[in-house]
Write a protein that holds these residues in place. Structure first.
Motif, PDB file in Angstrom:
ATOM      1  N   LYS A   1      10.832  -3.572  -7.590  1.00 19.62           N
ATOM      2  CA  LYS A   1      10.420  -2.776  -7.045  1.00 19.62           C
ATOM      3  C   LYS A   1       8.482  -3.616  -7.433  1.00 19.62           C
ATOM      4  N   VAL A   2       7.693  -3.577  -6.230  1.00 16.17           N
ATOM      5  CA  VAL A   2       6.412  -4.072  -6.339  1.00 16.17           C
ATOM      6  C   VAL A   2       5.214  -2.856  -6.610  1.00 16.17           C
ATOM      7  N   ASN A   3       3.989  -3.005  -7.671  1.00 20.37           N
ATOM      8  CA  ASN A   3       3.493  -2.422  -7.002  1.00 20.37           C
ATOM      9  C   ASN A   3       2.615  -2.385  -6.384  1.00 20.37           C
ATOM     10  N   SER A   4       1.862  -1.000  -5.613  1.00 18.97           N
ATOM     11  CA  SER A   4       1.079  -1.679  -5.338  1.00 18.97           C
ATOM     12  C   SER A   4      -0.611  -2.115  -5.083  1.00 18.97           C
ATOM     13  N   ASN A   5      -1.350  -2.822  -4.124  1.00 13.34           N
ATOM     14  CA  ASN A   5      -2.228  -3.984  -4.483  1.00 13.34           C
ATOM     15  C   ASN A   5      -1.404  -5.353  -4.462  1.00 13.34           C
ATOM     16  N   GLU A   6      -0.394  -4.776  -5.036  1.00 11.61           N
ATOM     17  CA  GLU A   6       0.231  -6.452  -5.300  1.00 11.61           C
ATOM     18  C   GLU A   6       0.352  -7.165  -3.619  1.00 11.61           C
ATOM     19  N   ILE A   7       1.299  -8.737  -3.432  1.00 12.85           N
ATOM     20  CA  ILE A   7       0.747  -9.020  -2.457  1.00 12.85           C
ATOM     21  C   ILE A   7       2.357  -9.845  -3.059  1.00 12.85           C
TER      22      ILE A   7
ATOM     23  N   VAL B   1       0.894  -0.821   0.530  1.00 10.35           N
ATOM     24  CA  VAL B   1       0.066  -0.019  -0.142  1.00 10.35           C
ATOM     25  C   VAL B   1       1.247   0.959  -0.014  1.00 10.35           C
ATOM     26  N   ASP B   2       0.926   1.925  -1.521  1.00  8.65           N
ATOM     27  CA  ASP B   2       2.134   2.984  -1.459  1.00  8.65           C
ATOM     28  C   ASP B   2       0.722   4.159  -2.608  1.00  8.65           C
ATOM     29  N   LYS B   3       1.179   5.229  -1.948  1.00 11.61           N
ATOM     30  CA  LYS B   3       0.624   6.643  -2.545  1.00 11.61           C
ATOM     31  C   LYS B   3       1.492   6.595  -4.309  1.00 11.61           C
ATOM     32  N   ASP B   4       2.366   6.422  -3.915  1.00  6.69           N
ATOM     33  CA  ASP B   4       3.708   6.886  -5.185  1.00  6.69           C
ATOM     34  C   ASP B   4       3.073   5.531  -5.600  1.00  6.69           C
ATOM     35  N   GLY B   5       2.715   4.444  -5.454  1.00  7.28           N
ATOM     36  CA  GLY B   5       2.026   2.832  -6.746  1.00  7.28           C
ATOM     37  C   GLY B   5       2.257   2.182  -6.532  1.00  7.28           C
ATOM     38  N   TYR B   6       3.681   1.983  -6.237  1.00  5.87           N
ATOM     39  CA  TYR B   6       5.359   1.408  -6.179  1.00  5.87           C
ATOM     40  C   TYR B   6       5.852   1.558  -4.383  1.00  5.87           C
ATOM     41  N   ALA B   7       5.902   0.112  -3.984  1.00  8.60           N
ATOM     42  CA  ALA B   7       7.569   0.421  -3.335  1.00  8.60           C
ATOM     43  C   ALA B   7       8.511  -0.423  -2.962  1.00  8.60           C
ATOM     44  N   ASN B   8       9.992   0.210  -3.516  1.00  6.08           N
ATOM     45  CA  ASN B   8      11.341  -0.598  -3.608  1.00  6.08           C
ATOM     46  C   ASN B   8      10.937  -1.848  -2.965  1.00  6.08           C
TER      47      ASN B   8
END
Length: 236
Positions: free
Chosen positions: A46-52, A25-32
């Motif tokens: 990088k993993v996109n927001s909403n991914e598991i 859950v990241d407001k930028d749309g992805y997390a490192n």
């Protein structure tokens, strides 16, 4: 990362507190994902927001980092560290409580949502022609079922198998295709849990199944009234 071969009881005692699925859950749309547990470490993915992702350590509030695996197509794409502020544990979403618990039947109900998980003893003699083996030199293991990786055994004959996973939400019925779980063996409904993510309209179905050493964790995702996908991996 905790990487020990555990008994079924040990796996299931360890997992609820230390290892489980989490949503990005990241407001930028992805997390490192970083190589080490700090913000200056090399970014390895990088993993996109909403991914598991799958997290292995308790949330360390002091450091703010946690060890994760990111899985695609039943294979680990990369492992590394992610900041805990970018994650929400699946177990922190609203629980769909267990309503019926029998040896081969577990039903979970929350308001207009019902999840029915059914399994049955596996007839190996009837199905043994559907297995294929890999020779590892000193030994041979039946590690494919209908051409798919076998989950839940450590070279032993499967004892149980999923037969049906049916979700009802309001007037809609969603049945997970048999091909999505036919190679997942040694089902332990005692360790199944269901959760509802209202914001994303997602139903999460999780379980840890095993014959002992061959343990695996599986997550099925129902999104917007349709079956989305499953994630399966060995949780150690």
């Amino acid at each position: 990362m905790f990487k020990l071969i555990l008994t079924l009881a040990g796996i299931c005692a360890f997992l609820p507190s230390f290892a489980q699925f989490a949503k990005v859950v990241d407001k930028d749309g992805y997390a490192n994902v970083r190589e080490q547990a700090n913000g200056q470490s090399k970014i390895i993915g990088k993993v996109n927001s909403n991914e598991i992702v799958y997290v292995f350590d308790p949330f360390d509030l002091a450091s703010g980092w946690i060890n994760i695996d990111y899985v695609e197509n039943e294979k680990i794409r990369f492992s590394g560290h992610m900041h805990t502020s970018r994650l929400k544990l699946i177990a922190d979403f609203e629980e769909i409580p267990l309503a019926i618990a029998e040896e081969h039947d577990a039903t979970f109900i929350l308001r207009d949502i019902a999840v029915s998980i059914q399994s049955a003893p596996f007839d190996y003699e009837l199905n043994k022609k559907l297995f294929s083996s890999t020779n590892y030199g000193d030994y041979t293991i039946e590690d494919k079922y209908k051409g798919k990786q076998v989950w839940g055994t450590d070279g032993t004959i499967p004892q149980t198998q999923y037969t049906s996973i049916l979700i009802t939400k309001g007037n809609s019925k969603i049945e997970i295709p048999r091909g999505e779980f036919e190679n997942l063996f040694n089902v332990n409904n005692d360790f199944a849990n269901c959760y509802y993510d209202k914001d994303s309209d997602r139903i999460y179905i999780t379980s840890v199944n095993s014959d002992g050493a061959g343990g695996y964790a599986v997550l099925f995702i129902i999104e917007n009234g349709k079956y989305s996908k499953k994630i399966v991996l060995m949780p150690f």
